[in-house]
Design a protein around this motif. Structure first.
Motif, PDB file in Angstrom:
ATOM      1  N   GLN A   3      37.296   3.926   2.168  1.00  0.00           N
ATOM      2  CA  GLN A   3      37.928   3.426   0.916  1.00  0.00           C
ATOM      3  C   GLN A   3      37.086   3.844  -0.164  1.00  0.00           C
ATOM      4  OE1 GLN A   3      37.911  -0.835   0.448  1.00  0.00           O
ATOM      5  NE2 GLN A   3      39.553  -0.621  -0.915  1.00  0.00           N
ATOM      6  N   SER A   4      37.714   4.505  -1.354  1.00  0.00           N
ATOM      7  CA  SER A   4      36.878   5.248  -2.551  1.00  0.00           C
ATOM      8  C   SER A   4      36.846   4.278  -3.370  1.00  0.00           C
ATOM      9  CB  SER A   4      37.634   6.366  -2.794  1.00  0.00           C
ATOM     10  OG  SER A   4      36.962   6.695  -4.039  1.00  0.00           O
ATOM     11  N   LEU A   5      35.813   3.205  -3.307  1.00  0.00           N
ATOM     12  CA  LEU A   5      35.549   2.236  -4.365  1.00  0.00           C
ATOM     13  C   LEU A   5      34.555   2.428  -5.097  1.00  0.00           C
ATOM     14  CD1 LEU A   5      36.425  -0.774  -4.942  1.00  0.00           C
ATOM     15  CD2 LEU A   5      34.848  -1.476  -3.486  1.00  0.00           C
ATOM     16  N   GLU A   6      34.911   2.816  -6.542  1.00  0.00           N
ATOM     17  CA  GLU A   6      33.983   3.063  -7.617  1.00  0.00           C
ATOM     18  C   GLU A   6      33.208   1.657  -8.179  1.00  0.00           C
ATOM     19  OE1 GLU A   6      34.618   6.105 -10.529  1.00  0.00           O
ATOM     20  OE2 GLU A   6      36.134   6.900  -9.161  1.00  0.00           O
ATOM     21  N   LEU A   7      31.766   2.030  -8.279  1.00  0.00           N
ATOM     22  CA  LEU A   7      31.061   0.771  -8.918  1.00  0.00           C
ATOM     23  C   LEU A   7      30.942   1.057 -10.391  1.00  0.00           C
ATOM     24  CD1 LEU A   7      28.523   0.399  -6.034  1.00  0.00           C
ATOM     25  CD2 LEU A   7      30.673  -1.105  -6.571  1.00  0.00           C
ATOM     26  N   PRO A   8      30.123   0.317 -11.093  1.00  0.00           N
ATOM     27  CA  PRO A   8      29.956   0.644 -12.392  1.00  0.00           C
ATOM     28  C   PRO A   8      29.441   2.100 -12.640  1.00  0.00           C
ATOM     29  CG  PRO A   8      29.221  -1.539 -12.019  1.00  0.00           C
ATOM     30  CD  PRO A   8      29.652  -0.861 -10.677  1.00  0.00           C
ATOM     31  N   VAL A   9      29.688   2.495 -13.865  1.00  0.00           N
ATOM     32  CA  VAL A   9      29.487   4.036 -14.122  1.00  0.00           C
ATOM     33  C   VAL A   9      28.308   3.968 -15.050  1.00  0.00           C
ATOM     34  CG1 VAL A   9      30.122   5.984 -15.252  1.00  0.00           C
ATOM     35  CG2 VAL A   9      31.627   4.592 -13.981  1.00  0.00           C
ATOM     36  N   GLN A  10      27.291   4.994 -14.744  1.00  0.00           N
ATOM     37  CA  GLN A  10      26.300   4.915 -15.967  1.00  0.00           C
ATOM     38  C   GLN A  10      26.186   6.511 -16.449  1.00  0.00           C
ATOM     39  OE1 GLN A  10      23.750   2.989 -16.251  1.00  0.00           O
ATOM     40  NE2 GLN A  10      24.483   1.472 -14.510  1.00  0.00           N
ATOM     41  N   GLU A  11      26.392   6.323 -17.924  1.00  0.00           N
ATOM     42  CA  GLU A  11      26.578   7.591 -18.641  1.00  0.00           C
ATOM     43  C   GLU A  11      25.329   8.039 -19.180  1.00  0.00           C
ATOM     44  OE1 GLU A  11      28.905   6.464 -22.110  1.00  0.00           O
ATOM     45  OE2 GLU A  11      30.832   6.259 -20.847  1.00  0.00           O
ATOM     46  N   PHE A  12      25.383   9.662 -19.459  1.00  0.00           N
ATOM     47  CA  PHE A  12      24.187  10.007 -19.775  1.00  0.00           C
ATOM     48  C   PHE A  12      24.278  11.168 -20.894  1.00  0.00           C
ATOM     49  CE2 PHE A  12      25.996  12.392 -16.220  1.00  0.00           C
ATOM     50  CZ  PHE A  12      26.046  13.843 -16.832  1.00  0.00           C
ATOM     51  N   CYS A  13      23.186  11.674 -21.683  1.00  0.00           N
ATOM     52  CA  CYS A  13      23.472  12.578 -22.694  1.00  0.00           C
ATOM     53  C   CYS A  13      22.274  13.146 -22.984  1.00  0.00           C
ATOM     54  CB  CYS A  13      23.938  11.861 -23.916  1.00  0.00           C
ATOM     55  SG  CYS A  13      24.331  13.206 -25.209  1.00  0.00           S
ATOM     56  N   LEU A  14      22.224  14.452 -22.933  1.00  0.00           N
ATOM     57  CA  LEU A  14      20.899  15.334 -23.253  1.00  0.00           C
ATOM     58  C   LEU A  14      21.063  16.446 -24.305  1.00  0.00           C
ATOM     59  CD1 LEU A  14      17.813  15.988 -22.360  1.00  0.00           C
ATOM     60  CD2 LEU A  14      19.133  17.645 -20.718  1.00  0.00           C
ATOM     61  N   ASP A  15      20.355  16.669 -25.231  1.00  0.00           N
ATOM     62  CA  ASP A  15      20.296  17.590 -26.306  1.00  0.00           C
ATOM     63  C   ASP A  15      19.303  18.500 -26.038  1.00  0.00           C
ATOM     64  OD1 ASP A  15      22.932  16.335 -27.586  1.00  0.00           O
ATOM     65  OD2 ASP A  15      21.685  15.061 -28.440  1.00  0.00           O
ATOM     66  N   TRP A  16      19.598  19.757 -26.297  1.00  0.00           N
ATOM     67  CA  TRP A  16      18.600  20.680 -26.076  1.00  0.00           C
ATOM     68  C   TRP A  16      18.867  21.782 -27.234  1.00  0.00           C
ATOM     69  CZ3 TRP A  16      18.274  25.013 -21.809  1.00  0.00           C
ATOM     70  CH2 TRP A  16      16.866  25.362 -21.666  1.00  0.00           C
ATOM     71  N   THR A  17      17.652  22.508 -27.755  1.00  0.00           N
ATOM     72  CA  THR A  17      17.768  23.385 -28.626  1.00  0.00           C
ATOM     73  C   THR A  17      17.151  24.809 -28.096  1.00  0.00           C
ATOM     74  OG1 THR A  17      17.857  21.760 -30.348  1.00  0.00           O
ATOM     75  CG2 THR A  17      17.441  24.000 -31.212  1.00  0.00           C
ATOM     76  N   LEU A  18      17.768  25.670 -28.033  1.00  0.00           N
ATOM     77  CA  LEU A  18      17.266  27.027 -27.750  1.00  0.00           C
ATOM     78  C   LEU A  18      16.928  27.727 -28.892  1.00  0.00           C
ATOM     79  CD1 LEU A  18      19.574  28.412 -25.041  1.00  0.00           C
ATOM     80  CD2 LEU A  18      17.357  27.461 -24.625  1.00  0.00           C
ATOM     81  N   THR A  19      15.727  28.363 -29.090  1.00  0.00           N
ATOM     82  CA  THR A  19      15.216  29.237 -30.325  1.00  0.00           C
ATOM     83  C   THR A  19      15.217  30.388 -29.922  1.00  0.00           C
ATOM     84  OG1 THR A  19      13.188  28.523 -29.811  1.00  0.00           O
ATOM     85  CG2 THR A  19      14.259  27.097 -31.363  1.00  0.00           C
ATOM     86  N   GLY A  20      15.455  31.383 -30.946  1.00  0.00           N
ATOM     87  CA  GLY A  20      15.215  32.688 -30.780  1.00  0.00           C
ATOM     88  C   GLY A  20      14.206  33.359 -31.774  1.00  0.00           C
ATOM     89  N   GLU A  21      14.487  34.831 -32.029  1.00  0.00           N
ATOM     90  CA  GLU A  21      13.653  35.276 -32.936  1.00  0.00           C
ATOM     91  C   GLU A  21      14.048  35.308 -34.306  1.00  0.00           C
ATOM     92  OE1 GLU A  21      13.805  39.541 -32.016  1.00  0.00           O
ATOM     93  OE2 GLU A  21      13.331  39.249 -29.867  1.00  0.00           O
ATOM     94  N   GLU A  22      13.481  35.222 -35.283  1.00  0.00           N
ATOM     95  CA  GLU A  22      13.451  35.029 -36.703  1.00  0.00           C
ATOM     96  C   GLU A  22      14.424  33.665 -36.938  1.00  0.00           C
ATOM     97  OE1 GLU A  22      15.730  38.277 -37.836  1.00  0.00           O
ATOM     98  OE2 GLU A  22      14.238  39.966 -37.399  1.00  0.00           O
TER      99      GLU A  22
END
Length: 140
Positions: A3-22
């Motif tokens: 039986q596919s019974l879903e329990l409480p859901v945990q949310e996530f969020c991750l922010d990341w910044t890539l930097t380059g030249e100049e």
């Protein structure tokens, strides 16, 4: 058949910044939710990766291929080991559309949390850089 019974859901969020030249910068966000299925026997990660901010020319940061990786943490602190859990997409593709992914796997009785982070592969050599990780605690 289980039986596919879903329990409480945990949310996530991750922010990341890539930097380059100049001073070029591109912001990437990983967000979604993790749930346990079938009486805590399996986990399911539903997530999305998308570009949130950046320069109009994303090649200024090298247009890396972005993917999501996951790791698990057991009750004793032992970890599963990092493993890719999404397809690699270029920043150009993520700039025009979001990168949805779903990952399911076995959840052992000793498991407590899932860690998620982003990976960027640059150039022909596939030099990798990793974002900080976010920990999603599922069981106390």
């Amino acid at each position: 058949m289980t039986q596919s019974l879903e329990l409480p859901v945990q949310e996530f969020c991750l922010d990341w910044t890539l930097t380059g030249e100049e001073g070029a910068r591109v912001g990437i966000t990983l967000s979604g939710q993790v749930s346990l299925l079938d009486n805590n026997r399996f986990y399911k990660i539903d997530g999305v990766v998308y570009v949130t901010e950046g320069d109009t020319d994303i090649r200024a940061v090298g247009n890396p291929r972005i993917s999501v990786r996951r790791n698990g943490v057991e009750k004793t602190g032992r970890q599963w080991g990092w493993e890719m859990c999404s397809a690699r997409k270029t920043l150009g593709a993520l700039n025009t559309m979001e990168g949805y992914f779903v990952r399911t796997g076995y959840w052992a009785p000793a498991d407590r949390a899932i860690q998620l982070s982003l990976c960027a592969e640059h150039g022909w050599s596939r030099r990798k850089s990793y974002s900080p990780h976010v920990t999603v605690r599922m069981v106390d």
